[in-house]
Design a protein around this motif. Structure first.
Motif, PDB file in Angstrom:
ATOM      1  N   ASP A  87       0.833  -1.204   0.000  1.00  0.00           N
ATOM      2  CA  ASP A  87       0.000   0.000   0.000  1.00  0.00           C
ATOM      3  C   ASP A  87       0.870   1.258   0.000  1.00  0.00           C
ATOM      4  O   ASP A  87       0.561   2.238  -0.689  1.00  0.00           O
ATOM      5  CB  ASP A  87      -0.914   0.005   1.225  1.00  0.00           C
ATOM      6  N   LEU A  88       1.932   1.229   0.779  1.00  0.00           N
ATOM      7  CA  LEU A  88       2.839   2.375   0.834  1.00  0.00           C
ATOM      8  C   LEU A  88       3.527   2.585  -0.507  1.00  0.00           C
ATOM      9  O   LEU A  88       3.658   3.724  -0.986  1.00  0.00           O
ATOM     10  CB  LEU A  88       3.871   2.149   1.941  1.00  0.00           C
ATOM     11  N   LEU A  89       3.955   1.505  -1.128  1.00  0.00           N
ATOM     12  CA  LEU A  89       4.602   1.600  -2.439  1.00  0.00           C
ATOM     13  C   LEU A  89       3.625   2.108  -3.485  1.00  0.00           C
ATOM     14  O   LEU A  89       3.987   2.926  -4.343  1.00  0.00           O
ATOM     15  CB  LEU A  89       5.157   0.229  -2.837  1.00  0.00           C
ATOM     16  N   THR A  90       2.377   1.649  -3.437  1.00  0.00           N
ATOM     17  CA  THR A  90       1.359   2.113  -4.382  1.00  0.00           C
ATOM     18  C   THR A  90       1.127   3.607  -4.244  1.00  0.00           C
ATOM     19  O   THR A  90       0.982   4.326  -5.244  1.00  0.00           O
ATOM     20  CB  THR A  90       0.037   1.356  -4.143  1.00  0.00           C
ATOM     21  N   LEU A  91       1.090   4.085  -3.010  1.00  0.00           N
ATOM     22  CA  LEU A  91       0.888   5.515  -2.758  1.00  0.00           C
ATOM     23  C   LEU A  91       1.989   6.348  -3.399  1.00  0.00           C
ATOM     24  O   LEU A  91       1.722   7.326  -4.112  1.00  0.00           O
ATOM     25  CB  LEU A  91       0.846   5.759  -1.246  1.00  0.00           C
ATOM     26  N   VAL A  92       3.231   5.964  -3.160  1.00  0.00           N
ATOM     27  CA  VAL A  92       4.368   6.729  -3.692  1.00  0.00           C
ATOM     28  C   VAL A  92       4.415   6.634  -5.214  1.00  0.00           C
ATOM     29  O   VAL A  92       4.648   7.641  -5.911  1.00  0.00           O
ATOM     30  CB  VAL A  92       5.683   6.220  -3.072  1.00  0.00           C
ATOM     31  N   LEU A  93       4.193   5.439  -5.758  1.00  0.00           N
ATOM     32  CA  LEU A  93       4.235   5.267  -7.207  1.00  0.00           C
ATOM     33  C   LEU A  93       3.142   6.076  -7.891  1.00  0.00           C
ATOM     34  O   LEU A  93       3.371   6.671  -8.948  1.00  0.00           O
ATOM     35  CB  LEU A  93       4.093   3.790  -7.565  1.00  0.00           C
ATOM     36  N   PHE A  94       1.956   6.117  -7.292  1.00  0.00           N
ATOM     37  CA  PHE A  94       0.873   6.892  -7.880  1.00  0.00           C
ATOM     38  C   PHE A  94       1.240   8.373  -7.900  1.00  0.00           C
ATOM     39  O   PHE A  94       1.012   9.067  -8.893  1.00  0.00           O
ATOM     40  CB  PHE A  94      -0.406   6.682  -7.075  1.00  0.00           C
ATOM     41  N   PHE A  95       1.787   8.871  -6.803  1.00  0.00           N
ATOM     42  CA  PHE A  95       2.202  10.264  -6.715  1.00  0.00           C
ATOM     43  C   PHE A  95       3.243  10.596  -7.784  1.00  0.00           C
ATOM     44  O   PHE A  95       3.159  11.624  -8.468  1.00  0.00           O
ATOM     45  CB  PHE A  95       2.762  10.525  -5.316  1.00  0.00           C
ATOM     46  N   VAL A  96       4.211   9.714  -7.952  1.00  0.00           N
ATOM     47  CA  VAL A  96       5.281   9.954  -8.926  1.00  0.00           C
ATOM     48  C   VAL A  96       4.763   9.814 -10.344  1.00  0.00           C
ATOM     49  O   VAL A  96       5.094  10.621 -11.228  1.00  0.00           O
ATOM     50  CB  VAL A  96       6.450   8.980  -8.681  1.00  0.00           C
ATOM     51  N   ILE A  97       3.918   8.826 -10.586  1.00  0.00           N
ATOM     52  CA  ILE A  97       3.429   8.572 -11.954  1.00  0.00           C
ATOM     53  C   ILE A  97       2.600   9.745 -12.456  1.00  0.00           C
ATOM     54  O   ILE A  97       2.698  10.135 -13.628  1.00  0.00           O
ATOM     55  CB  ILE A  97       2.628   7.261 -11.999  1.00  0.00           C
ATOM     56  N   VAL A  98       1.759  10.319 -11.586  1.00  0.00           N
ATOM     57  CA  VAL A  98       0.973  11.486 -11.998  1.00  0.00           C
ATOM     58  C   VAL A  98       1.893  12.612 -12.449  1.00  0.00           C
ATOM     59  O   VAL A  98       1.663  13.267 -13.475  1.00  0.00           O
ATOM     60  CB  VAL A  98       0.055  11.956 -10.856  1.00  0.00           C
ATOM     61  N   GLY A  99       2.963  12.851 -11.681  1.00  0.00           N
ATOM     62  CA  GLY A  99       3.907  13.896 -12.062  1.00  0.00           C
ATOM     63  C   GLY A  99       4.712  13.560 -13.296  1.00  0.00           C
ATOM     64  O   GLY A  99       5.048  14.438 -14.093  1.00  0.00           O
ATOM     65  N   VAL A 100       5.020  12.271 -13.480  1.00  0.00           N
ATOM     66  CA  VAL A 100       5.812  11.853 -14.641  1.00  0.00           C
ATOM     67  C   VAL A 100       4.998  11.943 -15.924  1.00  0.00           C
ATOM     68  O   VAL A 100       5.542  12.250 -17.001  1.00  0.00           O
ATOM     69  CB  VAL A 100       6.343  10.422 -14.423  1.00  0.00           C
ATOM     70  N   LEU A 101       3.696  11.690 -15.842  1.00  0.00           N
ATOM     71  CA  LEU A 101       2.862  11.721 -17.041  1.00  0.00           C
ATOM     72  C   LEU A 101       2.670  13.135 -17.576  1.00  0.00           C
ATOM     73  O   LEU A 101       2.482  13.329 -18.782  1.00  0.00           O
ATOM     74  CB  LEU A 101       1.494  11.100 -16.745  1.00  0.00           C
ATOM     75  N   MET A 102       2.705  14.133 -16.695  1.00  0.00           N
ATOM     76  CA  MET A 102       2.449  15.503 -17.129  1.00  0.00           C
ATOM     77  C   MET A 102       3.447  16.026 -18.161  1.00  0.00           C
ATOM     78  O   MET A 102       3.042  16.699 -19.113  1.00  0.00           O
ATOM     79  CB  MET A 102       2.408  16.433 -15.919  1.00  0.00           C
ATOM     80  N   PRO A 103       4.761  15.755 -18.005  1.00  0.00           N
ATOM     81  CA  PRO A 103       5.684  16.217 -19.052  1.00  0.00           C
ATOM     82  C   PRO A 103       5.353  15.672 -20.427  1.00  0.00           C
ATOM     83  O   PRO A 103       5.552  16.347 -21.439  1.00  0.00           O
ATOM     84  CB  PRO A 103       7.045  15.708 -18.559  1.00  0.00           C
ATOM     85  N   PHE A 104       4.833  14.440 -20.484  1.00  0.00           N
ATOM     86  CA  PHE A 104       4.454  13.879 -21.780  1.00  0.00           C
ATOM     87  C   PHE A 104       3.204  14.562 -22.331  1.00  0.00           C
ATOM     88  O   PHE A 104       3.050  14.712 -23.550  1.00  0.00           O
ATOM     89  CB  PHE A 104       4.220  12.372 -21.655  1.00  0.00           C
TER      90      PHE A 104
END
Length: 220
Positions: free
Chosen positions: A21-38
């Motif tokens: 659950d902790l890993l999912t939280l961090v990955l979701f936070f990072v993925i949202v930010g990573v998708l924006m540059p694209f």
């Protein structure tokens, strides 16, 4: 205070045991930010201008993913009924669970900021401002999430209803958190940061009472 610390240690132990659950939280936070540059494209000045809003929207959505588990597991296994009849007030129990919840959700988001800063093209000042604003604002998001989780803990689909309650309460946090970057660009004193800290202090102070009242009603 021993009971208060024991509840925090219990929730931290349970949360760390469920590392997925902790890993999912961090990955979701990072993925949202990573998708924006694209989505925005290679325009780094525009991306840096949008970075505050991206960071705070990602933080809010990540928090919404984790709010339901704050009271749901205790409600299902009967621990919540025991807490209602404990020797310490239910408000203090909620405050301890809220502190553990922020340590398991807000702190990891702050720790993941270097990755987002790199992807969003933030300079050194922007990075430290993002870290500072998240440290000030995420307690308010956790407090609002605790209220929403307490109100909907007895509902079968409370996880779908809670975001509807939490989102309107969270709007001032997003406004002040994003506004802090604009003030910094102008070189002035950040009133937005002061308001963000005051909002977190007020919400963390009042949320245990509101959430405890909702939990008492749900148990009747």
């Amino acid at each position: 205070m021993k009971a208060f610390g024991a509840i925090i240690a219990r929730d931290l132990s349970l949360g760390l045991r469920q590392g997925g659950d902790l890993l999912t939280l961090v990955l979701f936070f990072v993925i949202v930010g990573v998708l924006m540059p694209f989505a925005v494209g290679p325009d780094r000045p525009l991306l840096a201008q949008l970075a505050p809003a991206i960071i705070w929207v990602a933080a809010l959505l990540a928090q919404l993913l984790s709010n339901e588990r704050l009271f749901r597991s205790d409600f299902d296994d009967g621990s919540l009924a025991v807490f209602r009849h404990a020797s310490i007030p239910l408000e203090l129990v909620v405050a301890a669970k809220l502190a553990a919840h922020w340590l398991l959700t807000g702190l990891p988001l702050i720790a993941a900021m270097p990755i987002l800063a790199l992807m969003l093209g933030l300079d050194g000042q922007g990075f430290w401002l993002a870290v500072f604003s998240l440290a000030l604002g995420t307690p308010a998001l956790a407090a609002f999430g605790a209220i929403g989780a307490a109100v909907t803990v007895g509902l079968k689909r409370g996880g779908l209803v809670a975001p509807v309650l939490v989102l309107p309460l969270s709007l001032p946090v997003l406004i002040f958190g994003s506004g802090a970057f604009d003030v910094a660009r102008l070189g002035g004193s950040s009133q937005a940061l002061l308001l963000l800290g005051a909002l977190s202090l007020l919400s963390v102070t009042l949320a245990p009472f509101a959430a405890a009242l909702a939990l008492k009603i749900s148990g009747e």
